[in-house]
Motif scaffolding. Structure first.
Motif, mmCIF file in Angstrom:
data_model
loop_
_atom_site.group_PDB
_atom_site.id
_atom_site.type_symbol
_atom_site.label_atom_id
_atom_site.label_comp_id
_atom_site.label_asym_id
_atom_site.label_seq_id
_atom_site.Cartn_x
_atom_site.Cartn_y
_atom_site.Cartn_z
ATOM 1 N N ALA A 1 0.841 -1.194 0.000
ATOM 2 C CA ALA A 1 0.000 0.000 0.000
ATOM 3 C C ALA A 1 0.879 1.248 0.000
ATOM 4 O O ALA A 1 1.936 1.274 0.627
ATOM 5 C CB ALA A 1 -0.906 0.000 1.224
ATOM 6 N N SER A 2 0.441 2.258 -0.733
ATOM 7 C CA SER A 2 1.198 3.501 -0.738
ATOM 8 C C SER A 2 1.064 4.173 0.629
ATOM 9 O O SER A 2 0.041 4.068 1.286
ATOM 10 C CB SER A 2 0.690 4.427 -1.839
ATOM 11 N N GLN A 3 2.131 4.850 1.023
ATOM 12 C CA GLN A 3 2.136 5.479 2.335
ATOM 13 C C GLN A 3 1.868 6.973 2.196
ATOM 14 O O GLN A 3 2.391 7.632 1.307
ATOM 15 C CB GLN A 3 3.478 5.254 3.016
ATOM 16 N N ASN A 4 1.074 7.490 3.074
ATOM 17 C CA ASN A 4 0.742 8.895 3.133
ATOM 18 C C ASN A 4 1.954 9.649 3.689
ATOM 19 O O ASN A 4 2.530 9.243 4.698
ATOM 20 C CB ASN A 4 -0.481 9.027 4.043
ATOM 21 N N VAL A 5 2.333 10.763 3.065
ATOM 22 C CA VAL A 5 3.491 11.526 3.518
ATOM 23 C C VAL A 5 3.300 12.008 4.960
ATOM 24 O O VAL A 5 4.260 12.079 5.732
ATOM 25 C CB VAL A 5 3.833 12.686 2.549
ATOM 26 N N THR A 6 2.074 12.301 5.340
ATOM 27 C CA THR A 6 1.787 12.729 6.712
ATOM 28 C C THR A 6 2.161 11.621 7.700
ATOM 29 O O THR A 6 2.803 11.887 8.726
ATOM 30 C CB THR A 6 0.295 13.092 6.845
ATOM 31 N N ASP A 7 1.788 10.385 7.391
ATOM 32 C CA ASP A 7 2.126 9.254 8.260
ATOM 33 C C ASP A 7 3.630 9.030 8.320
ATOM 34 O O ASP A 7 4.182 8.708 9.379
ATOM 35 C CB ASP A 7 1.437 7.975 7.772
ATOM 36 N N ILE A 8 4.304 9.203 7.197
ATOM 37 C CA ILE A 8 5.760 9.010 7.141
ATOM 38 C C ILE A 8 6.461 10.052 8.007
ATOM 39 O O ILE A 8 7.374 9.729 8.779
ATOM 40 C CB ILE A 8 6.256 9.064 5.683
ATOM 41 N N ILE A 9 6.031 11.295 7.898
ATOM 42 C CA ILE A 9 6.626 12.368 8.713
ATOM 43 C C ILE A 9 6.365 12.106 10.192
ATOM 44 O O ILE A 9 7.260 12.262 11.030
ATOM 45 C CB ILE A 9 6.095 13.750 8.281
ATOM 46 N N GLU A 10 5.145 11.695 10.529
ATOM 47 C CA GLU A 10 4.820 11.376 11.923
ATOM 48 C C GLU A 10 5.740 10.275 12.450
ATOM 49 O O GLU A 10 6.288 10.389 13.553
ATOM 50 C CB GLU A 10 3.363 10.937 12.049
ATOM 51 N N ARG A 11 5.911 9.201 11.675
ATOM 52 C CA ARG A 11 6.790 8.104 12.122
ATOM 53 C C ARG A 11 8.230 8.575 12.299
ATOM 54 O O ARG A 11 8.904 8.184 13.245
ATOM 55 C CB ARG A 11 6.725 6.934 11.136
ATOM 56 N N TYR A 12 8.689 9.424 11.400
ATOM 57 C CA TYR A 12 10.043 9.969 11.499
ATOM 58 C C TYR A 12 10.224 10.750 12.802
ATOM 59 O O TYR A 12 11.184 10.540 13.545
ATOM 60 C CB TYR A 12 10.332 10.860 10.285
ATOM 61 N N LEU A 13 9.273 11.642 13.077
ATOM 62 C CA LEU A 13 9.372 12.450 14.298
ATOM 63 C C LEU A 13 9.253 11.586 15.554
ATOM 64 O O LEU A 13 9.966 11.811 16.542
ATOM 65 C CB LEU A 13 8.317 13.556 14.280
ATOM 66 N N LYS A 14 8.388 10.600 15.516
ATOM 67 C CA LYS A 14 8.251 9.706 16.678
ATOM 68 C C LYS A 14 9.508 8.874 16.881
ATOM 69 O O LYS A 14 9.885 8.580 18.021
ATOM 70 C CB LYS A 14 7.016 8.826 16.538
ATOM 71 N N ALA A 15 10.171 8.495 15.792
ATOM 72 C CA ALA A 15 11.443 7.763 15.908
ATOM 73 C C ALA A 15 12.489 8.643 16.582
ATOM 74 O O ALA A 15 13.258 8.173 17.424
ATOM 75 C CB ALA A 15 11.920 7.295 14.532
ATOM 76 N N LEU A 16 12.524 9.925 16.230
ATOM 77 C CA LEU A 16 13.436 10.859 16.900
ATOM 78 C C LEU A 16 13.112 10.946 18.383
ATOM 79 O O LEU A 16 14.004 10.983 19.234
ATOM 80 C CB LEU A 16 13.346 12.253 16.259
ATOM 81 N N LEU A 17 11.819 10.970 18.698
ATOM 82 C CA LEU A 17 11.388 11.083 20.090
ATOM 83 C C LEU A 17 11.626 9.788 20.873
ATOM 84 O O LEU A 17 11.698 9.816 22.097
ATOM 85 C CB LEU A 17 9.919 11.490 20.164
#
Length: 157
Positions: free
Chosen positions: A2-18
């Motif tokens: 499934a294609s990933q929504n850029v919003t979800d990708i950015i959220e995961r990136y920021l949560k990984a930083l956190l």
């Protein structure tokens, strides 16, 4: 796949930083460039996915040296969470944000499922049945504040 929504990708990136740090400081333009999106997309992700109801505090400084700081809030006790929610509760609140707060109370074991469901029912658009959205949001916030205060008092005995 499934294609990933850029919003979800950015959220995961920021949560990984956190996950690595309890607090991160980012520059909106740099994150936007990393994900090849407009800076307002970063604002949208932060505004909708990193809210106090979800356990985050966001601070920002505008200008050339500006930044956005996201802090993952850790609660020490049940009473601290309820007190914090009371302090953060806006003067009006939408159904979705109220639902997130009640879900957090349930996830932390502060309310049981039945009590949480009753709170959700009382705060629903159908129950409040107010034509004006602002008035409904203010009423929902007052009711939620009353619920939170009753939880706070129950926890102090």
């Amino acid at each position: 796949m499934a294609s990933q929504n850029v919003t979800d990708i950015i959220e995961r990136y920021l949560k990984a930083l956190l996950d690595a740090e309890e607090e991160v400081e980012i520059r909106r333009a740099q994150v936007a460039q990393r994900f090849d999106c407009v800076p307002s997309q970063i604002n949208y992700v932060i505004k909708t996915r990193f809210t106090p109801e979800r356990g985050y505090v966001v601070e920002s400084k505008r200008g050339g040296g500006g930044y956005i700081r996201i802090v993952k809030v850790k609660m020490r006790t049940d009473c601290d969470l309820v007190t914090w929610m009371i302090e953060q509760l806006p003067s009006q609140i939408g159904v979705q944000d109220a639902r997130l707060m009640i879900q957090k109370l349930y996830d932390e074991g502060i309310v049981e499922q039945q009590a949480g469901n009753m709170m959700l029912n009382v705060l629903s658009h159908q129950t409040l049945n107010v034509a004006d959205a602002d008035t409904e949001g203010r009423l929902r916030a007052r009711l939620l504040l009353s619920f939170l205060r009753s939880l706070q008092y129950e926890r102090t005995h």
